[in-house]
Design an enzyme around this catalytic site. Structure first.
Site, PDB file in Angstrom:
ATOM      1  CG  HIS A  43      -2.388   1.096   1.457  1.00  0.00           C
ATOM      2  ND1 HIS A  43      -2.878   0.887   1.696  1.00  0.00           N
ATOM      3  CD2 HIS A  43      -2.123   2.367   0.810  1.00  0.00           C
ATOM      4  CE1 HIS A  43      -4.372   1.713   2.180  1.00  0.00           C
ATOM      5  NE2 HIS A  43      -2.937   2.453   1.144  1.00  0.00           N
ATOM      6  CD  GLU A  70      -4.665  -2.888   0.801  1.00  0.00           C
ATOM      7  OE1 GLU A  70      -5.039  -3.906   0.696  1.00  0.00           O
ATOM      8  OE2 GLU A  70      -4.203  -2.050   1.400  1.00  0.00           O
ATOM      9  CG  HIS A 190      -8.201  -1.760   8.642  1.00  0.00           C
ATOM     10  ND1 HIS A 190      -7.542  -0.931   8.661  1.00  0.00           N
ATOM     11  CD2 HIS A 190      -8.031  -1.672  10.788  1.00  0.00           C
ATOM     12  CE1 HIS A 190      -6.972  -0.039   8.931  1.00  0.00           C
ATOM     13  NE2 HIS A 190      -7.349  -0.754  10.656  1.00  0.00           N
TER      14      HIS A 190
END
Length: 237
Positions: A43, A70, A190
Site C-alpha cells: 500500500h 492498494e 483490516h
C-alpha cells in the site's frame, strides 16, 4: 479455501526506520510466498513512509503469487499500477493525514469517479477491488462502478469481536451475500488476526481473499514468520 495475501507495509516501515536495506523487502516477500501465502499486498502512499514506489518495481519481477497494490487513485498511483500491472488493484480512499486506512468509499457519491478509474485498470487487464464499509447501499453502489470485487473494511468487526460481541460479524455476512448476488467477488481486511480470523471466515460467505499485515507481522515477532503464516493458513481451511 480463502486465500491469504500478506501486507508487507510493516516490514518496509522497519526498514525505513534505520535507512539502508535491512530487512530486505524483496527477500521477505519471497520468503512469505515460500511459507505458503497466496499473495503479497503493498500500500504505497505519496509520502512513501513505508512502501516506496521503487519497491513496487523491485517486487513485480520476483513475485510468483498474486500481487495486490492498494492505494488512493491519484494520478501518481494510477501510473504506478499501470506500469507494474499487478493481478489486482484495491482502491482505498485514504485521507492524507491518516495513519492507516480508516474508512471505505462512498460508492454513491464517488460513483462516476470510480467508474472512470476502474474502467482504465480493467482495460489493461487488472482486476479491481473497492474498499468499502459493511453497508448494503455501498455494496449496491460498488456494483454500479464496474468493479470486480469489494474489500470489506473489517475494523468494526475486530473491535466488536474483541469485546465479545459476535453479532458484529452479521453486517459482513449480509453484505458478502449481497455482493455475491450482484456478481462481485468478496475480499476483506483490516485488524484481522489469529484471534478473530477463524470466526470471521466461518461466518462470512463467499470470501475469496483476506489481506493481513499489521497483526501478522506483529505476531511473527513472537512466533516467527513461517509459523505465523502457517497458523493463518490453518484458520482459512
Amino acid at each position: 479455501m480463502t486465500k491469504l495475501s500478506v501486507n508487507i507495509n510493516k516490514i518496509a516501515t522497519l526498514r525505513n526506520a534505520r535507512g539502508g536495506d535491512v530487512p530486505n523487502l524483496v527477500e521477505a516477500a519471497k520468503n512469505i510466498e515460500s511459507y505458503g501465502a497466496e499473495g503479497i499486498t503493498v500500500h504505497p502512499r505519496p509520502d512513501e513512509r513505508h512502501i516506496r514506489y521503487a519497491d513496487v518495481h523491485d517486487l513485480k519481477p520476483v513475485l510468483t503469487t498474486e500481487f495486490n497494490i492498494e492505494g488512493k487513485p491519484i494520478q501518481q498511483f494510477i501510473d504506478l499500477v499501470l506500469e507494474a500491472a499487478p493481478a489486482q488493484v484495491t482502491l482505498v480512499p485514504d485521507a492524507e493525514d491518516a495513519i492507516t486506512s480508516n474508512a471505505g468509499w462512498d460508492t454513491i457519491k464517488h460513483k462516476e469517479y470510480l467508474k472512470e478509474v476502474i474502467a482504465e485498470f480493467k482495460y489493461h487487464g487488472i482486476r479491481t477491488s473497492i474498499f468499502v464499509d459493511p453497508e448494503k447501499k455501498m455494496i449496491e453502489g460498488a456494483a454500479e462502478t464496474g468493479t470486480d470485487r469489494i474489500e470489506l473494511y473489517t475494523e468494526s468487526f475486530a473491535v466488536g469481536y474483541a469485546r465479545g460481541d459476535k453479532n458484529a460479524v452479521k453486517p459482513y455476512a449480509e453484505c458478502a451475500g449481497l455482493a455475491h448476488k450482484l456478481g462481485l467477488g468478496v475480499n476483506a481486511g483490516h485488524d484481522l488476526s489469529l484471534q478473530n480470523l477463524k470466526f470471521f471466515n466461518t461466518e462470512v460467505p463467499h470470501l475469496a481473499e483476506v489481506s493481513i499485515g499489521h497483526a501478522l507481522i506483529s505476531e511473527a515477532l513472537y512466533m516467527g514468520l513461517e509459523k505465523t503464516i502457517q497458523e493463518y493458513l490453518k484458520l482459512l481451511k
